[in-house]
Design an enzyme around this catalytic site. Structure first.
Site, short mmCIF file in Angstrom:
data_model
loop_
_atom_site.label_atom_id
_atom_site.label_comp_id
_atom_site.label_asym_id
_atom_site.label_seq_id
_atom_site.Cartn_x
_atom_site.Cartn_y
_atom_site.Cartn_z
N MET A 194 0.86 -1.20 0.00
CA MET A 194 0.00 0.00 0.00
C MET A 194 0.89 1.24 0.00
O MET A 194 1.91 1.25 0.68
CB MET A 194 -0.88 0.01 1.26
N ASN A 195 0.48 2.31 -0.75
CA ASN A 195 1.06 3.62 -0.48
C ASN A 195 -0.04 4.64 -0.27
O ASN A 195 -0.89 4.41 0.61
CB ASN A 195 2.19 4.02 -1.45
N ASP A 196 -0.06 5.75 -0.98
CA ASP A 196 -0.92 6.90 -0.62
C ASP A 196 -2.38 6.56 -0.32
O ASP A 196 -3.00 5.76 -1.03
CB ASP A 196 -0.99 7.90 -1.78
N GLN A 209 -3.48 3.48 -2.72
CA GLN A 209 -2.61 2.94 -3.74
C GLN A 209 -2.22 1.52 -3.32
O GLN A 209 -1.66 1.32 -2.23
CB GLN A 209 -1.35 3.82 -3.88
N SER A 258 -2.77 8.12 -7.82
CA SER A 258 -3.53 8.79 -6.76
C SER A 258 -4.56 9.78 -7.27
O SER A 258 -4.44 10.31 -8.38
CB SER A 258 -2.56 9.51 -5.81
N ASP A 297 -2.19 13.37 -9.40
CA ASP A 297 -2.74 13.45 -8.04
C ASP A 297 -3.78 14.56 -7.88
O ASP A 297 -3.66 15.43 -7.00
CB ASP A 297 -1.61 13.60 -7.00
N GLU A 315 4.12 16.27 -5.24
CA GLU A 315 3.05 15.28 -5.44
C GLU A 315 1.91 15.55 -4.45
O GLU A 315 2.09 16.23 -3.44
CB GLU A 315 3.59 13.86 -5.20
C1 FRU Z 1 3.12 9.55 -4.19
C2 FRU Z 1 2.95 8.97 -5.57
C3 FRU Z 1 1.94 9.76 -6.36
C4 FRU Z 1 1.46 8.76 -7.38
C5 FRU Z 1 1.46 7.48 -6.59
C6 FRU Z 1 1.83 6.27 -7.39
O1 FRU Z 1 3.55 8.66 -3.23
O2 FRU Z 1 4.21 8.92 -6.22
O3 FRU Z 1 2.46 10.94 -6.92
O4 FRU Z 1 0.18 9.09 -7.87
O5 FRU Z 1 2.41 7.65 -5.56
O6 FRU Z 1 1.70 5.10 -6.64
#
Ligand code: FRU
Length: 510
Positions: free
Chosen positions: A47-49, A65, A106, A173, A225
């Site tokens: 997982m990220n954002d 994400q 995102s 984003d 971002e």
């Molecule tokens: C930020 C980012 C966003 C992008 C997403 C891709 O962490 O780099 O800019 O949309 O993660 O996973």
């Protein structure tokens, strides 16, 4: 034994669920070493954002994400969870999967109350997600829509995507909100490599017109971002507000690697004008990124609430957790507070977290000199602390959490340096990446002899709220299972503990 999972009572055996991980079926217990007990984490995989944060019909949505196929970044899609209380989360199926040609990066989501988009199929408003489609083979990013008419359970991509394409490789984003004075939608979006944000407007979410550009300014060392823009009340100044523009940067943030900064100013529907030129950091720790706020929190609640990805791009793919990777921070309310004539962002844990409080322990009026182990009763790995220290004759006073003979994470007030700090150099497993270990400092604003800290400790993180929430530290830690002592200490001379309140916190998974 029956365990409480959200509002249901279910036998514990059913709680051991299975997730899909790189073609294998993976047992998920929520008891794994380092598994966050009151922070959101995906059952399995990467997982990220946080994405698409929106409140609708009694539910807070948290999209994120997600790589549904692996434990490292890739195959980006939107994972999905919902909560009625911002504390307990229910995992839902993948909301927006990648396609053959695009990954789902995102973005945000809104309730289209007036059905400006025409996506509604009933008298109920649709949910509309506005996100970046990333074309891995074309060096292009463009903005897409998807909508839902069933409370976010299923999503239909708009047939005429993209809705905004300027032929750029790093254009991403989008955060969209309703700007009531002009009855229109406003989007803020990053031109990442240029360190710029663009504002666009729309009447129907489908056609977007350029309004203005912001930046580069503040700290533009790293790529930009995940922006957000919202209006906040100023505490103790009734009826006075300002706009806050937040932007994250991929590297070179205050604690090293990725982090966020914010600008306080005015937004007139077209242009954002900051009222200061200094750099203001959202967080002084190393693990708070891509924070975005919930849309459509009801007016009678009135809170602006956000959370951030509790990780850092420097080492995100390497943290030693399994079978998932990454957690989100606790949700926090946002306000502004005037300090020495400057407006500072205030973050406070949402009050709903108090429902996790278990046993309460309190200690008052103690002289501290050297390290004081608080013993078995105070030991724990998941807890909330409210502590107030008085400097006395010490140089440094603080506490040590997740402590053992070999390791500890140290929160300190350093009166010689005039800083508050979190030191994870000896916090446990630090060897998985050379940039992980560190000691992070934030300023104490104005001279004081007493300082209060509000701290949330989980199995693999610590969040410290200092100076009424204007100085915040979010950090991951990976301590040994048995490192659970809580200790207080003073160095250089005696200090005084005014009071310490400790609540052991319940797990959201049990
Ligand atoms: C930020 C980012 C966003 C992008 C997403 C891709 O962490 O780099 O800019 O949309 O993660 O996973």
């Amino acid at each position: 034994m029956a365990l409480r999972f959200r509002n249901f009572l279910i036998p514990s055996v059913l709680l051991v669920c299975f997730g899909h991980y790189q073609g294998m079926t993976q047992e998920v217990t929520y008891q794994e070493q380092f598994r966050p007990q009151f922070h959101f984490s995906p059952a399995v995989n990467w997982m990220n954002d946080p994405n698409g944060m929106v409140y609708y019909d009694g539910e807070y949505h948290l999209f994120y994400q997600h790589n549904p196929e692996g434990i490292q970044w890739g195959h980006m899609s939107w994972g999905h969870a919902i909560s009625t209380d911002l504390v307990h989360w229910t995992h839902l199926p993948l909301a927006l999967p990648e396609t053959d040609s695009t990954m789902v990066f995102s973005g945000s989501a809104v309730v289209d109350w007036q059905n400006t988009s025409g996506f509604s199929t009933s008298e109920k408003p649709p949910l509309v997600a506005i996100y970046t489609a990333h074309y891995p083979t074309q060096r292009k990013q463009a903005q897409y829509l998807a909508y839902s008419n069933d409370r976010g359970r299923t999503w239909i991509p708009y047939e005429n995507n993209p809705v905004l394409d300027i032929g750029m490789a790093d254009f991403r984003d989008p955060k969209v909100f309703w700007y009531a004075p002009e009855e229109k939608w406003v989007m803020v979006i990053a031109l990442s490599l240029e360190r710029k944000l663009h504002f666009y407007e729309s009447k129907d979410l489908k056609e977007w017109d350029f309004l203005s550009s912001f930046g580069p300014t503040g700290n533009a060392d790293g790529i930009w971002e995940c922006p957000d823009l919202f209006e906040l009340d100023i505490e103790n100044e009734s009826g006075v507000s300002r706009w806050v523009l937040e932007v994250d940067q991929g590297s070179e943030a205050i604690a090293g690697g990725s982090g966020g900064q914010y600008f306080v100013g005015d937004f007139d529907g077209t242009t954002f004008t900051p009222e200061h030129s200094d750099i203001r950091w959202v967080d002084y720790g190393k693990d708070f990124y891509a924070a975005v706020s919930w849309s459509d929190v009801p007016a009678d609640d009135g809170r602006r609430i956000w959370l951030g990805w509790m990780n850092n791009w420097l080492y995100a793919n390497d943290i030693p957790t399994y079978p998932w990777r990454s957690a989100q921070s606790i949700p926090r309310t946002l306000t502004l507070r005037r300090i020495d004539d400057e407006l500072r962002l205030v973050q406070r844990p949402v009050q709903e977290l108090q429902t996790l409080r278990q046993d309460h322990l309190r200690l008052e009026d103690q002289v501290l000199n050297g390290i004081m182990d608080l013993g078995e009763a105070f030991a724990g790995k998941s807890m909330e602390l409210l502590v107030e220290f008085e400097i006395g004759d010490s140089d440094e006073v603080g506490l040590r959490v997740h402590a053992s003979d070999d390791e500890a994470t140290i929160v300190s007030l350093n009166f010689l340096r005039g800083t508050i700090s979190v030191n994870r150099r000896e916090s446990g497993n630090i060897d998985f990446h050379p940039t992980f270990a560190g000691h992070y400092h934030g300023p104490v604003l104005g001279f004081k002899t007493r300082v209060q800290l509000h701290i949330f400790v989980d199995w693999s993180s610590i969040e410290v709220f200092a100076e009424n929430g204007t100085i915040v530290f979010t950090n991951q830690i990976f301590p040994a299972m048995e490192s659970n002592r809580l200790e207080l200490y003073a160095k250089g001379g005696p200090a005084r503990l005014i009071s310490l309140d400790v609540w052991k916190l319940d797990s959201i998974w049990e």
